[in-house]
Motif scaffolding. Structure first.
Motif, PDB file in Angstrom:
ATOM      1  N   ALA A   1       0.834  -1.202   0.000  1.00  0.00           N
ATOM      2  CA  ALA A   1       0.000   0.000   0.000  1.00  0.00           C
ATOM      3  C   ALA A   1       0.871   1.254   0.000  1.00  0.00           C
ATOM      4  O   ALA A   1       0.566   2.240  -0.692  1.00  0.00           O
ATOM      5  N   ALA A   2       1.975   1.223   0.753  1.00  0.00           N
ATOM      6  CA  ALA A   2       2.890   2.369   0.758  1.00  0.00           C
ATOM      7  C   ALA A   2       3.494   2.579  -0.619  1.00  0.00           C
ATOM      8  O   ALA A   2       3.690   3.727  -1.063  1.00  0.00           O
ATOM      9  N   GLY A   3       3.801   1.492  -1.320  1.00  0.00           N
ATOM     10  CA  GLY A   3       4.352   1.615  -2.666  1.00  0.00           C
ATOM     11  C   GLY A   3       3.405   2.319  -3.610  1.00  0.00           C
ATOM     12  O   GLY A   3       3.818   3.172  -4.418  1.00  0.00           O
TER      13      GLY A   3
ATOM     14  N   GLY B   1      -7.721   8.340   3.042  1.00  0.00           N
ATOM     15  CA  GLY B   1      -9.103   8.506   3.486  1.00  0.00           C
ATOM     16  C   GLY B   1      -9.896   7.223   3.525  1.00  0.00           C
ATOM     17  O   GLY B   1     -11.132   7.265   3.538  1.00  0.00           O
ATOM     18  N   ARG B   2      -9.215   6.088   3.563  1.00  0.00           N
ATOM     19  CA  ARG B   2      -9.950   4.818   3.594  1.00  0.00           C
ATOM     20  C   ARG B   2      -9.090   3.753   4.268  1.00  0.00           C
ATOM     21  O   ARG B   2      -7.878   3.907   4.397  1.00  0.00           O
ATOM     22  N   PRO B   3      -9.699   2.630   4.673  1.00  0.00           N
ATOM     23  CA  PRO B   3      -8.917   1.537   5.261  1.00  0.00           C
ATOM     24  C   PRO B   3      -7.919   0.978   4.252  1.00  0.00           C
ATOM     25  O   PRO B   3      -8.101   1.089   3.030  1.00  0.00           O
ATOM     26  N   LEU B   4      -6.888   0.334   4.756  1.00  0.00           N
ATOM     27  CA  LEU B   4      -5.867  -0.246   3.889  1.00  0.00           C
ATOM     28  C   LEU B   4      -6.476  -1.205   2.871  1.00  0.00           C
ATOM     29  O   LEU B   4      -6.130  -1.170   1.676  1.00  0.00           O
ATOM     30  N   SER B   5      -7.373  -2.092   3.329  1.00  0.00           N
ATOM     31  CA  SER B   5      -7.930  -3.093   2.424  1.00  0.00           C
ATOM     32  C   SER B   5      -8.763  -2.438   1.325  1.00  0.00           C
ATOM     33  O   SER B   5      -8.756  -2.902   0.178  1.00  0.00           O
ATOM     34  N   ALA B   6      -9.460  -1.361   1.662  1.00  0.00           N
ATOM     35  CA  ALA B   6     -10.248  -0.657   0.643  1.00  0.00           C
ATOM     36  C   ALA B   6      -9.336   0.058  -0.348  1.00  0.00           C
ATOM     37  O   ALA B   6      -9.618   0.101  -1.557  1.00  0.00           O
ATOM     38  N   TYR B   7      -8.242   0.633   0.140  1.00  0.00           N
ATOM     39  CA  TYR B   7      -7.284   1.295  -0.747  1.00  0.00           C
ATOM     40  C   TYR B   7      -6.631   0.269  -1.673  1.00  0.00           C
ATOM     41  O   TYR B   7      -6.406   0.534  -2.870  1.00  0.00           O
TER      42      TYR B   7
ATOM     43  N   GLU C   1      -7.375  -0.283  10.383  1.00  0.00           N
ATOM     44  CA  GLU C   1      -6.805  -1.605  10.202  1.00  0.00           C
ATOM     45  C   GLU C   1      -5.378  -1.568  10.716  1.00  0.00           C
ATOM     46  O   GLU C   1      -4.638  -0.611  10.467  1.00  0.00           O
ATOM     47  N   LEU C   2      -4.972  -2.621  11.432  1.00  0.00           N
ATOM     48  CA  LEU C   2      -3.758  -2.555  12.242  1.00  0.00           C
ATOM     49  C   LEU C   2      -2.485  -2.341  11.434  1.00  0.00           C
ATOM     50  O   LEU C   2      -1.545  -1.729  11.912  1.00  0.00           O
ATOM     51  N   GLY C   3      -2.424  -2.894  10.245  1.00  0.00           N
ATOM     52  CA  GLY C   3      -1.230  -2.718   9.438  1.00  0.00           C
ATOM     53  C   GLY C   3      -0.133  -3.698   9.788  1.00  0.00           C
ATOM     54  O   GLY C   3       0.387  -4.404   8.925  1.00  0.00           O
ATOM     55  N   PHE C   4       0.250  -3.774  11.058  1.00  0.00           N
ATOM     56  CA  PHE C   4       1.358  -4.641  11.459  1.00  0.00           C
ATOM     57  C   PHE C   4       0.936  -6.094  11.605  1.00  0.00           C
ATOM     58  O   PHE C   4       1.774  -6.997  11.640  1.00  0.00           O
TER      59      PHE C   4
END
Length: 481
Positions: free
Chosen positions: A75-77, A174-180, A204-207
């Protein structure tokens, strides 16, 4: 959406000696401290071996623990490519509301790349200390904790670093990681349902906390193996893949265990370097192993405290099986492997049926925690055994809720509600009932032992869950209906 199957092939057609895969399966099954759940091997972009140890199954979501970090990195990429974040931007610049509170110069000098590379300057895990500084906002607690050294100079595997990176991503998108990730990664790769644990803020926790299939892990690995290209279309930039998977900071000795050679090869951006290739990994044996030299990917889920032992077996048995050219005359070995993969199964607990002379006592038995509290699960307050026309039921009581389990003797009994489980067990003697419980959307197994004479029970984990919550929470989060 329907999941498009990955292309498949016989091992020999892709230059894989199936006898090496069979040897790996033999070794994993024989290892006392490894409980395998699934395995997928891709070579030259094709699945050459895939199997699930029943009662685990291909479409079952599985808690991936820290493989979640590699999805966060991805997601960061995307966010870097879209100009939403910069790796060299100060972390504090994304949280202006904390600006006045964060006065330590090292904290203020921490950059996004330091979060991603586990190089925040702290010399050890900060989760408990950061939570103590601010129980309501982990990002603020983390930034309030002064780094021991300059950011970028020391490695420490550090959950709040990834949590803060995930918080930045969720703030700027502006959205959860999974939605992004859904339109950028999940849908293009053909990944179906995923679910991610959230905190009290809905982040969402991410880690950790991502639940996905083994197939999803394999697809992520294949995307990185192809340097960000999927089915001829570029999704991730080549630069991001290279940056995420190279060693940014040395890790030798940082994990405190000289036997963990594959944790001493350096750390990228939420990926580990390995003695061969690189990987995302999660606690208790979740692996996304990418082997560029062999043009191969291994995805695996398991329950083990000996993750180095798993990798040792991969290096010993699987690595030599990769050959530079297709193999001829191996049809019988390919067929033997294909047959073996259909028969993988975890052995159920084989125990005796209820003793007839004490069946009446057992059918109304109630149990209290041994010693007044369950050492491995203090929230369990009682257990009961009952019988009806359909057989025996073990009921566990936890903070006003009950979990009813019907153990099969010599077989796993699978139930989906209130939490997906597989149960087997029976009587070891007239006085003792022992039941094994697999929480099927996690790596975790619990054994419950009830003593009729003492009127007590114990509950012991084979591998203890790392996230809090009651037993009924040991499942992938479900979307509201």
């Amino acid at each position: 959406m329907s999941v498009r199957p990955l292309p498949s092939s016989t091992p020999s057609a892709q230059g894989v000696d199936a006898s090496g895969v069979l040897a790996l399966l033999d070794a994993v099954d024989a290892a006392e401290h490894i409980e395998p759940h699934s395995l997928m091997i891709l070579r030259h972009g094709r699945v050459v071996a895939a199997g699930w140890w029943a009662p685990y199954a291909p479409d079952r979501l599985h808690l991936l623990y820290s493989i979640s970090k590699s999805f966060t990195s991805t997601a960061a990429g995307f966010a870097v490519a879209e100009g939403l974040i910069g790796l060299d931007e100060p972390v504090i610049s994304y949280f202006p509301e904390f600006e006045a509170d964060i006065t330590d110069p090292r904290s203020r000098d921490m950059r996004v790349r330091h979060l991603a590379s586990m190089a925040s300057g702290h010399e050890a895990e900060t989760f408990e200390r950061a939570h103590a500084l601010d129980p309501d906002e982990l990002v603020r607690g983390f930034l309030l904790l002064p780094p021991d050294r300059d950011p970028g100079t020391v490695f420490a595997y550090n959950q709040p670093a990834t949590y803060t990176l995930a918080a930045i991503l969720q703030r700027v998108t502006g959205r959860p990681l999974s939605a992004y990730l859904r339109p950028r990664l999940l849908d293009p790769l053909g990944i179906g349902e995923v679910a991610w644990l959230t905190d009290r803020h809905g982040r969402e926790l991410g880690f950790s906390g991502l639940h996905g299939t083994t197939d999803a892990v394999a697809r992520l690995g294949q995307l990185y193996l192809r340097e960000g290209v999927w089915e001829g279309k570029r999704l991730l930039t080549r630069e991001w893949v290279a940056e995420a998977t190279r060693a940014h900071i040395p890790t030798a000795g940082a994990m405190g265990d000289t036997d963990r050679q594959d944790w001493h090869q350096g750390y990228g951006l939420q990926f580990w370097r390995s003695r061969h290739g690189y990987r995302g990994d999660g606690a208790y044996g979740q692996f996304c192993l990418v082997l560029p030299e062999q043009d191969a990917v291994l995805a695996m889920t398991a329950a083990t405290a000996d993750m180095q032992g798993v990798l040792n077996l991969v290096w010993q048995h699987l690595l030599p099986a990769f050959r530079p050219q297709p193999l001829s005359g191996r049809e019988d070995t390919d067929a033997a492997l294909a047959d073996r993969l259909t028969r993988l199964a975890l052995p159920p607990a084989v125990r005796e049926p209820a003793p007839p002379e004490r069946a009446k006592e057992w059918s109304t038995a109630r149990f209290a925690p041994y010693g007044g509290v369950c050492a491995d699960r203090p929230s369990l307050t009682g257990a009961a055994v009952t019988a009806d026309a359909h057989g025996w039921t073990l009921t566990l009581l936890e903070d006003g809720h009950r979990l009813d389990l019907r153990p099969g003797s010599g077989a796993w009994t699978v139930a989906e509600e209130p939490v997906p489980t597989a149960v087997s067990g029976g009587w070891t003697d007239g006085d003792t009932l022992a039941v094994d419980i697999l929480f099927l959307e996690t790596p975790h197994r619990m054994r419950v032992t009830c003593s009729l004479t003492g009127g007590t029970f114990t509950a012991r984990w084979a591998t203890a869950p790392l996230h809090g919550g009651p037993l009924r929470s040991l499942r992938a989060p479900r979307r509201p209906a």
